[in-house]
Design a protein around this motif. Sequence first.
Motif, mmCIF file in Angstrom:
data_model
loop_
_atom_site.group_PDB
_atom_site.id
_atom_site.type_symbol
_atom_site.label_atom_id
_atom_site.label_comp_id
_atom_site.label_asym_id
_atom_site.label_seq_id
_atom_site.Cartn_x
_atom_site.Cartn_y
_atom_site.Cartn_z
ATOM 1 N N THR A 165 0.737 -1.175 0.049
ATOM 2 C CA THR A 165 -0.055 0.002 0.167
ATOM 3 C C THR A 165 0.985 1.106 0.083
ATOM 4 O O THR A 165 0.530 2.186 -0.614
ATOM 5 N N ARG A 166 2.064 1.275 0.839
ATOM 6 C CA ARG A 166 2.906 2.453 0.803
ATOM 7 C C ARG A 166 3.434 2.740 -0.505
ATOM 8 O O ARG A 166 3.282 3.993 -0.879
ATOM 9 N N TRP A 167 3.906 1.912 -1.229
ATOM 10 C CA TRP A 167 4.425 2.237 -2.600
ATOM 11 C C TRP A 167 3.248 2.628 -3.734
ATOM 12 O O TRP A 167 3.464 3.492 -4.374
ATOM 13 N N ARG A 168 2.185 2.183 -3.434
ATOM 14 C CA ARG A 168 1.022 2.361 -4.298
ATOM 15 C C ARG A 168 0.586 3.802 -4.129
ATOM 16 O O ARG A 168 0.043 4.435 -4.851
ATOM 17 N N VAL A 169 0.612 4.184 -2.742
ATOM 18 C CA VAL A 169 0.187 5.513 -2.414
ATOM 19 C C VAL A 169 1.232 6.589 -3.074
ATOM 20 O O VAL A 169 0.837 7.614 -3.620
ATOM 21 N N ALA A 170 2.636 6.459 -2.958
ATOM 22 C CA ALA A 170 3.400 6.999 -3.595
ATOM 23 C C ALA A 170 3.497 7.242 -5.285
ATOM 24 O O ALA A 170 3.412 8.115 -5.754
ATOM 25 N N VAL A 171 3.069 6.083 -5.509
ATOM 26 C CA VAL A 171 2.573 5.928 -7.071
ATOM 27 C C VAL A 171 1.413 6.893 -7.696
ATOM 28 O O VAL A 171 1.278 7.770 -8.461
ATOM 29 N N GLY A 172 0.420 6.814 -6.698
ATOM 30 C CA GLY A 172 -0.925 7.469 -6.704
ATOM 31 C C GLY A 172 -0.430 9.028 -6.847
ATOM 32 O O GLY A 172 -0.901 9.867 -7.630
ATOM 33 N N ARG A 173 0.352 9.587 -5.581
ATOM 34 C CA ARG A 173 0.715 10.962 -5.562
ATOM 35 C C ARG A 173 1.576 11.441 -6.635
ATOM 36 O O ARG A 173 1.497 12.560 -7.113
ATOM 37 N N PHE A 174 2.611 10.532 -7.100
ATOM 38 C CA PHE A 174 3.277 11.069 -8.219
ATOM 39 C C PHE A 174 2.418 11.044 -9.679
ATOM 40 O O PHE A 174 2.560 12.037 -10.195
ATOM 41 N N ALA A 175 1.701 10.051 -9.774
ATOM 42 C CA ALA A 175 0.863 10.415 -10.949
ATOM 43 C C ALA A 175 -0.171 11.672 -11.041
ATOM 44 O O ALA A 175 -0.159 12.331 -12.106
ATOM 45 N N LEU A 176 -0.773 11.927 -9.870
ATOM 46 C CA LEU A 176 -1.370 13.215 -9.707
ATOM 47 C C LEU A 176 -0.567 14.321 -10.000
ATOM 48 O O LEU A 176 -1.279 15.446 -10.780
ATOM 49 N N SER A 177 0.610 14.468 -9.525
ATOM 50 C CA SER A 177 1.365 15.328 -9.745
ATOM 51 C C SER A 177 1.894 15.742 -11.248
ATOM 52 O O SER A 177 1.968 16.697 -11.757
#
Length: 235
Positions: A165-177
Amino acid sequence: MADDLLKEFDPFDGFDAEAARLDRFFAGLDDAGWARPSRCEGWSVRDVLGHLAGEELYNHACLDGNVQDLLARLAREGVNGFHDFNEWSVRQRRDMPVEQVLAEWRTENADTRRRMRELGRDASLDTMAGPYPVGLQAFHYDSEYATHADDVGAPVAEEEAAGRTRWRVAVGRFALSEQEAEVQVEQTAEERVVVRTDGLSATLSPQDFVEATVGRLPDGHDLDPRIASALRCLA
């Protein structure tokens, strides 16, 4: 920089882990398991496999540097855009023995993962959007594979769930940015995700944030639909 969010994670290890999860799950299915509906509307578990196998045509075109040639060939067959391509990939394999589709996916995806790891995260490859870093492309694949593993119900061991979940949150935040979405995201010390957009705000669990970014929040979830729409960036 947006990709600073991803520096602590290895995109190729994530790709390998999610591919292995799907492979283990697919290997244990019987006819009823293959026919079971997935979370992808209109697709069975077998159709998700067909999608993954067909997608390797694009993945290899990226690695081979001939994406535009592939798109031109597909257009001649009346296939335009990712949605058409996905449905076409599934249709092409519905009448094939499932063992053949599974073997195709295993072979082609293993080649994709090997070649991307050999290139390294800082190399570049061809995509529909033009040249793009291999590592970032791998993170997009990681997210897709994790999403489809959840779509078909592939198990996640308790000891790996939090890290996943932690890396998936990071990928989601990256994609939004990366997409310059009009959303502000903050992770709190209490392991919550605070989201603000257009005068609205919400506090989500990390898992719900991930589900929102991939468009998989369950019907009836209490997140404001406007926030949910703003967060959807990986599906």
